[in-house]
Write an enzyme that holds these catalytic residues in place. Sequence first.
Site, PDB file in Angstrom:
ATOM      1  N   LYS A 170      22.066  35.236  57.881  1.00  0.00           N
ATOM      2  CA  LYS A 170      21.072  35.580  58.910  1.00  0.00           C
ATOM      3  C   LYS A 170      21.545  36.756  59.768  1.00  0.00           C
ATOM      4  O   LYS A 170      20.781  37.663  60.055  1.00  0.00           O
ATOM      5  CB  LYS A 170      20.773  34.367  59.825  1.00  0.00           C
ATOM      6  CG  LYS A 170      20.236  33.159  59.083  1.00  0.00           C
ATOM      7  CD  LYS A 170      19.855  32.028  60.031  1.00  0.00           C
ATOM      8  CE  LYS A 170      21.008  31.412  60.792  1.00  0.00           C
ATOM      9  NZ  LYS A 170      21.981  30.666  59.963  1.00  0.00           N
ATOM     10  N   ARG A 185      16.441  25.644  66.364  1.00  0.00           N
ATOM     11  CA  ARG A 185      17.253  24.811  65.483  1.00  0.00           C
ATOM     12  C   ARG A 185      16.862  23.335  65.563  1.00  0.00           C
ATOM     13  O   ARG A 185      17.462  22.516  64.872  1.00  0.00           O
ATOM     14  CB  ARG A 185      18.712  24.938  65.908  1.00  0.00           C
ATOM     15  CG  ARG A 185      19.584  25.748  64.935  1.00  0.00           C
ATOM     16  CD  ARG A 185      20.945  25.871  65.594  1.00  0.00           C
ATOM     17  NE  ARG A 185      22.007  26.200  64.706  1.00  0.00           N
ATOM     18  CZ  ARG A 185      22.572  27.399  64.619  1.00  0.00           C
ATOM     19  NH1 ARG A 185      22.095  28.410  65.301  1.00  0.00           N
ATOM     20  NH2 ARG A 185      23.612  27.580  63.839  1.00  0.00           N
ATOM     21  N   ARG A 194      34.222  34.772  56.094  1.00  0.00           N
ATOM     22  CA  ARG A 194      33.810  35.462  57.324  1.00  0.00           C
ATOM     23  C   ARG A 194      34.800  35.201  58.455  1.00  0.00           C
ATOM     24  O   ARG A 194      34.991  36.055  59.316  1.00  0.00           O
ATOM     25  CB  ARG A 194      32.416  34.938  57.692  1.00  0.00           C
ATOM     26  CG  ARG A 194      31.822  35.466  58.957  1.00  0.00           C
ATOM     27  CD  ARG A 194      30.394  35.013  59.126  1.00  0.00           C
ATOM     28  NE  ARG A 194      30.292  33.638  59.597  1.00  0.00           N
ATOM     29  CZ  ARG A 194      29.128  32.981  59.767  1.00  0.00           C
ATOM     30  NH1 ARG A 194      27.992  33.574  59.475  1.00  0.00           N
ATOM     31  NH2 ARG A 194      29.117  31.748  60.211  1.00  0.00           N
ATOM     32  N   ARG A 241      36.136  33.435  64.530  1.00  0.00           N
ATOM     33  CA  ARG A 241      35.471  32.254  65.080  1.00  0.00           C
ATOM     34  C   ARG A 241      36.188  30.979  64.646  1.00  0.00           C
ATOM     35  O   ARG A 241      36.345  30.741  63.447  1.00  0.00           O
ATOM     36  CB  ARG A 241      34.006  32.197  64.595  1.00  0.00           C
ATOM     37  CG  ARG A 241      33.097  33.167  65.282  1.00  0.00           C
ATOM     38  CD  ARG A 241      31.733  33.196  64.651  1.00  0.00           C
ATOM     39  NE  ARG A 241      31.090  31.881  64.555  1.00  0.00           N
ATOM     40  CZ  ARG A 241      29.840  31.698  64.137  1.00  0.00           C
ATOM     41  NH1 ARG A 241      29.112  32.739  63.776  1.00  0.00           N
ATOM     42  NH2 ARG A 241      29.329  30.490  64.084  1.00  0.00           N
ATOM     43  N   ARG A 267      28.707  21.313  60.679  1.00  0.00           N
ATOM     44  CA  ARG A 267      27.586  22.236  60.952  1.00  0.00           C
ATOM     45  C   ARG A 267      26.531  22.118  59.846  1.00  0.00           C
ATOM     46  O   ARG A 267      25.331  22.148  60.118  1.00  0.00           O
ATOM     47  CB  ARG A 267      28.102  23.675  61.055  1.00  0.00           C
ATOM     48  CG  ARG A 267      28.872  23.914  62.349  1.00  0.00           C
ATOM     49  CD  ARG A 267      29.735  25.157  62.276  1.00  0.00           C
ATOM     50  NE  ARG A 267      28.976  26.380  62.167  1.00  0.00           N
ATOM     51  CZ  ARG A 267      29.501  27.544  61.779  1.00  0.00           C
ATOM     52  NH1 ARG A 267      30.788  27.621  61.466  1.00  0.00           N
ATOM     53  NH2 ARG A 267      28.747  28.610  61.707  1.00  0.00           N
TER      54      ARG A 267
HETATM   55  P1  AMP Z   1      25.585  30.448  64.860  1.00  0.00           P
HETATM   56  O1  AMP Z   1      26.243  31.674  65.365  1.00  0.00           O
HETATM   57  O2  AMP Z   1      24.102  30.564  64.746  1.00  0.00           O
HETATM   58  O3  AMP Z   1      26.224  29.945  63.587  1.00  0.00           O
HETATM   59  O4  AMP Z   1      25.816  29.301  65.952  1.00  0.00           O
HETATM   60  C1  AMP Z   1      27.120  28.851  66.298  1.00  0.00           C
HETATM   61  C2  AMP Z   1      27.032  27.578  67.105  1.00  0.00           C
HETATM   62  O5  AMP Z   1      26.348  27.827  68.342  1.00  0.00           O
HETATM   63  C3  AMP Z   1      26.260  26.432  66.456  1.00  0.00           C
HETATM   64  O6  AMP Z   1      27.063  25.684  65.559  1.00  0.00           O
HETATM   65  C4  AMP Z   1      25.853  25.627  67.683  1.00  0.00           C
HETATM   66  O7  AMP Z   1      26.943  24.884  68.188  1.00  0.00           O
HETATM   67  C5  AMP Z   1      25.541  26.726  68.707  1.00  0.00           C
HETATM   68  N1  AMP Z   1      24.120  27.122  68.625  1.00  0.00           N
HETATM   69  C6  AMP Z   1      23.626  28.324  68.218  1.00  0.00           C
HETATM   70  N2  AMP Z   1      22.295  28.353  68.264  1.00  0.00           N
HETATM   71  C7  AMP Z   1      21.912  27.127  68.723  1.00  0.00           C
HETATM   72  C8  AMP Z   1      20.650  26.514  68.960  1.00  0.00           C
HETATM   73  N3  AMP Z   1      19.508  27.167  68.747  1.00  0.00           N
HETATM   74  N4  AMP Z   1      20.654  25.238  69.433  1.00  0.00           N
HETATM   75  C9  AMP Z   1      21.790  24.582  69.676  1.00  0.00           C
HETATM   76  N5  AMP Z   1      23.018  25.076  69.438  1.00  0.00           N
HETATM   77  C10 AMP Z   1      23.084  26.344  68.960  1.00  0.00           C
END
Ligand code: AMP
Length: 194
Positions: free
Chosen positions: A14, A89, A129, A135, A147
Amino acid sequence: MLNLVLFGPPGAGKGTQSTKLIDKYNLVHLSTGDIFRHNIKGETELGKLAKSYIDKGELVPDEVTISMLESEVKSHPEANGFIFDGFPRTEAQAGALDKFLTANNTAITCMLALTDIPQEELVTRILGRAKDSGRADDANEETIKNRLNVYEKDTAVVASFYQKQDKFIGINGVGEIDTIFSSICSKIDEVSNS
Ligand code: AMP
Protein backbone atom coordinates in the site's frame (compact mmCIF):
# COMPACT_ATOMS: atom_id res chain seq x y z
CA MET A 1 -12.65 15.05 -5.59
CA LEU A 2 -10.89 11.74 -5.99
CA ASN A 3 -10.90 9.97 -2.63
CA LEU A 4 -9.30 6.53 -2.70
CA VAL A 5 -9.06 3.89 0.00
CA LEU A 6 -5.98 1.77 -0.64
CA PHE A 7 -6.61 -1.51 1.10
CA GLY A 8 -4.85 -4.78 1.78
CA PRO A 9 -3.05 -6.72 4.49
CA PRO A 10 0.23 -5.56 6.06
CA GLY A 11 2.98 -6.03 3.46
CA ALA A 12 0.59 -5.79 0.48
CA GLY A 13 2.44 -2.77 -0.95
CA LYS A 14 0.00 0.00 0.00
CA GLY A 15 2.77 2.45 0.94
CA THR A 16 4.77 1.75 -2.24
CA GLN A 17 1.75 2.18 -4.51
CA SER A 18 0.56 5.30 -2.62
CA THR A 19 3.87 7.04 -3.27
CA LYS A 20 3.46 6.48 -7.00
CA LEU A 21 -0.25 7.40 -7.01
CA ILE A 22 0.13 10.75 -5.24
CA ASP A 23 2.57 11.89 -7.94
CA LYS A 24 0.35 10.86 -10.81
CA TYR A 25 -2.99 12.07 -9.45
CA ASN A 26 -1.85 14.97 -7.27
CA LEU A 27 -3.53 13.65 -4.13
CA VAL A 28 -2.78 14.02 -0.42
CA HIS A 29 -1.49 10.77 1.07
CA LEU A 30 -2.83 10.03 4.55
CA SER A 31 -1.25 6.94 6.08
CA THR A 32 -2.44 6.48 9.66
CA GLY A 33 0.59 4.24 10.34
CA ASP A 34 2.96 7.02 9.16
CA ILE A 35 1.11 9.64 11.24
CA PHE A 36 1.36 7.45 14.35
CA ARG A 37 5.09 6.85 13.72
CA HIS A 38 5.63 10.60 13.30
CA ASN A 39 3.96 11.14 16.69
CA ILE A 40 6.06 8.37 18.28
CA LYS A 41 9.23 10.06 17.00
CA GLY A 42 8.07 13.40 18.37
CA GLU A 43 7.21 11.75 21.70
CA THR A 44 3.73 13.29 21.77
CA GLU A 45 0.97 11.97 24.04
CA LEU A 46 -0.71 10.44 20.98
CA GLY A 47 2.61 8.81 20.04
CA LYS A 48 3.04 7.29 23.50
CA LEU A 49 -0.46 5.87 23.41
CA ALA A 50 -0.13 4.56 19.84
CA LYS A 51 3.24 2.92 20.56
CA SER A 52 1.74 0.71 23.25
CA TYR A 53 -0.58 -0.84 20.63
CA ILE A 54 1.71 -0.76 17.59
CA ASP A 55 4.52 -2.63 19.37
CA LYS A 56 2.14 -5.52 20.00
CA GLY A 57 0.66 -5.47 16.50
CA GLU A 58 -2.73 -4.40 17.88
CA LEU A 59 -4.98 -1.68 16.47
CA VAL A 60 -4.93 1.75 18.08
CA PRO A 61 -8.47 2.38 19.48
CA ASP A 62 -11.02 3.66 16.97
CA GLU A 63 -11.88 6.86 18.83
CA VAL A 64 -8.28 8.07 18.82
CA THR A 65 -7.61 6.98 15.23
CA ILE A 66 -10.79 8.50 13.81
CA SER A 67 -10.32 11.91 15.41
CA MET A 68 -6.66 11.99 14.31
CA LEU A 69 -7.65 11.16 10.71
CA GLU A 70 -10.41 13.76 10.65
CA SER A 71 -8.11 16.51 11.84
CA GLU A 72 -5.55 15.52 9.16
CA VAL A 73 -8.21 15.77 6.44
CA LYS A 74 -9.32 19.18 7.79
CA SER A 75 -5.74 20.42 7.68
CA HIS A 76 -5.69 20.01 3.86
CA PRO A 77 -8.55 22.24 2.60
CA GLU A 78 -6.64 22.70 -0.68
CA ALA A 79 -6.60 18.97 -1.53
CA ASN A 80 -7.85 17.62 -4.88
CA GLY A 81 -8.50 14.39 -3.08
CA PHE A 82 -6.95 11.90 -0.68
CA ILE A 83 -5.42 8.46 -0.61
CA PHE A 84 -6.39 6.79 2.63
CA ASP A 85 -3.69 4.21 3.31
CA GLY A 86 -4.16 1.93 6.31
CA PHE A 87 -7.51 3.56 7.13
CA PRO A 88 -10.30 2.52 7.61
CA ARG A 89 -9.24 -0.67 9.38
CA THR A 90 -12.51 -1.44 11.20
CA GLU A 91 -16.18 -1.14 10.29
CA ALA A 92 -16.55 1.66 12.85
CA GLN A 93 -13.76 3.60 11.12
CA ALA A 94 -15.37 3.06 7.71
CA GLY A 95 -18.74 4.30 9.00
CA ALA A 96 -17.15 7.33 10.66
CA LEU A 97 -15.23 8.19 7.48
CA ASP A 98 -18.40 8.05 5.36
CA LYS A 99 -20.24 10.28 7.81
CA PHE A 100 -17.37 12.76 8.00
CA LEU A 101 -16.93 12.97 4.21
CA THR A 102 -20.69 13.37 3.65
CA ALA A 103 -20.72 16.25 6.14
CA ASN A 104 -17.96 17.81 4.03
CA ASN A 105 -19.89 17.33 0.77
CA THR A 106 -17.66 14.61 -0.58
CA ALA A 107 -17.38 10.80 -0.53
CA ILE A 108 -15.10 7.84 -1.10
CA THR A 109 -14.72 7.28 -4.85
CA CYS A 110 -13.63 3.65 -4.54
CA MET A 111 -11.66 1.13 -2.52
CA LEU A 112 -8.67 -0.35 -4.33
CA ALA A 113 -7.80 -3.61 -2.62
CA LEU A 114 -4.54 -5.48 -3.16
CA THR A 115 -5.57 -9.14 -3.04
CA ASP A 116 -4.38 -12.73 -3.42
CA ILE A 117 -0.99 -12.34 -1.74
CA PRO A 118 -0.06 -15.55 0.12
CA GLN A 119 0.58 -15.12 3.85
CA GLU A 120 4.20 -16.40 3.56
CA GLU A 121 4.94 -13.76 0.94
CA LEU A 122 3.52 -11.02 3.19
CA VAL A 123 5.77 -12.17 6.06
CA THR A 124 8.83 -12.30 3.77
CA ARG A 125 8.09 -8.82 2.37
CA ILE A 126 7.63 -7.30 5.85
CA LEU A 127 10.82 -8.88 7.23
CA GLY A 128 12.69 -7.59 4.15
CA ARG A 129 11.25 -4.11 4.62
CA ALA A 130 12.34 -4.10 8.30
CA LYS A 131 15.98 -3.69 7.19
CA ASP A 132 15.22 -0.25 5.73
CA SER A 133 12.15 0.81 7.69
CA GLY A 134 13.74 0.34 11.10
CA ARG A 135 10.23 -0.51 12.31
CA ALA A 136 10.19 -2.74 15.39
CA ASP A 137 6.79 -4.13 14.34
CA ASP A 138 8.31 -5.23 10.99
CA ALA A 139 11.29 -6.99 12.55
CA ASN A 140 9.50 -9.31 14.98
CA GLU A 141 7.87 -12.37 13.46
CA GLU A 142 5.38 -12.78 16.34
CA THR A 143 4.21 -9.17 15.94
CA ILE A 144 3.85 -9.65 12.18
CA LYS A 145 1.73 -12.78 12.73
CA ASN A 146 -0.46 -10.84 15.15
CA ARG A 147 -0.89 -7.98 12.65
CA LEU A 148 -1.97 -10.50 10.02
CA ASN A 149 -4.43 -12.09 12.49
CA VAL A 150 -5.84 -8.69 13.43
CA TYR A 151 -6.26 -7.98 9.71
CA GLU A 152 -8.30 -11.18 9.23
CA LYS A 153 -10.33 -10.66 12.42
CA ASP A 154 -11.12 -6.91 12.33
CA THR A 155 -10.07 -5.41 9.02
CA ALA A 156 -10.98 -7.82 6.22
CA VAL A 157 -14.71 -7.02 6.80
CA VAL A 158 -14.11 -3.44 5.71
CA ALA A 159 -13.99 -4.77 2.12
CA SER A 160 -17.67 -5.86 2.44
CA PHE A 161 -18.56 -2.37 3.63
CA TYR A 162 -17.44 -0.96 0.25
CA GLN A 163 -18.70 -3.99 -1.71
CA LYS A 164 -22.20 -3.18 -0.43
CA GLN A 165 -21.80 0.33 -1.86
CA ASP A 166 -20.48 -1.07 -5.14
CA LYS A 167 -17.18 0.72 -4.58
CA PHE A 168 -14.86 -2.28 -4.16
CA ILE A 169 -12.17 -2.96 -6.77
CA GLY A 170 -9.82 -5.92 -6.31
CA ILE A 171 -6.35 -5.90 -7.85
CA ASN A 172 -3.94 -8.83 -7.77
CA GLY A 173 -1.12 -7.74 -5.46
CA VAL A 174 1.42 -10.31 -6.64
CA GLY A 175 3.93 -9.27 -9.31
CA GLU A 176 6.09 -6.37 -10.37
CA ILE A 177 5.43 -3.02 -8.65
CA ASP A 178 5.00 -1.23 -11.99
CA THR A 179 2.58 -3.83 -13.35
CA ILE A 180 0.41 -3.53 -10.24
CA PHE A 181 0.64 0.26 -10.48
CA SER A 182 -0.62 0.16 -14.10
CA SER A 183 -3.57 -2.04 -13.08
CA ILE A 184 -4.46 0.38 -10.29
CA CYS A 185 -4.23 3.38 -12.64
CA SER A 186 -6.50 1.79 -15.27
CA LYS A 187 -9.12 1.12 -12.59
CA ILE A 188 -8.89 4.70 -11.28
CA ASP A 189 -9.17 6.09 -14.81
CA GLU A 190 -12.22 3.88 -15.48
CA VAL A 191 -13.94 5.04 -12.28
CA SER A 192 -13.12 8.71 -12.75
CA ASN A 193 -14.35 8.69 -16.36
CA SER A 194 -17.61 6.90 -15.57
P1 AMP B 1 0.78 0.42 9.02
O1 AMP B 1 1.87 1.41 8.84
O2 AMP B 1 -0.45 0.74 8.22
O3 AMP B 1 1.25 -0.99 8.81
O4 AMP B 1 0.30 0.51 10.54
C1 AMP B 1 1.18 0.21 11.62
C2 AMP B 1 0.40 0.08 12.90
O5 AMP B 1 -0.23 1.32 13.23
C3 AMP B 1 -0.73 -0.94 12.89
O6 AMP B 1 -0.28 -2.26 13.15
C4 AMP B 1 -1.62 -0.41 14.00
O7 AMP B 1 -1.08 -0.71 15.27
C5 AMP B 1 -1.50 1.11 13.82
N1 AMP B 1 -2.54 1.61 12.89
C6 AMP B 1 -2.35 2.13 11.65
N2 AMP B 1 -3.50 2.48 11.08
C7 AMP B 1 -4.48 2.17 11.99
C8 AMP B 1 -5.90 2.26 11.98
N3 AMP B 1 -6.56 2.75 10.93
N4 AMP B 1 -6.55 1.85 13.09
C9 AMP B 1 -5.90 1.38 14.16
N5 AMP B 1 -4.57 1.23 14.23
C10 AMP B 1 -3.85 1.62 13.15
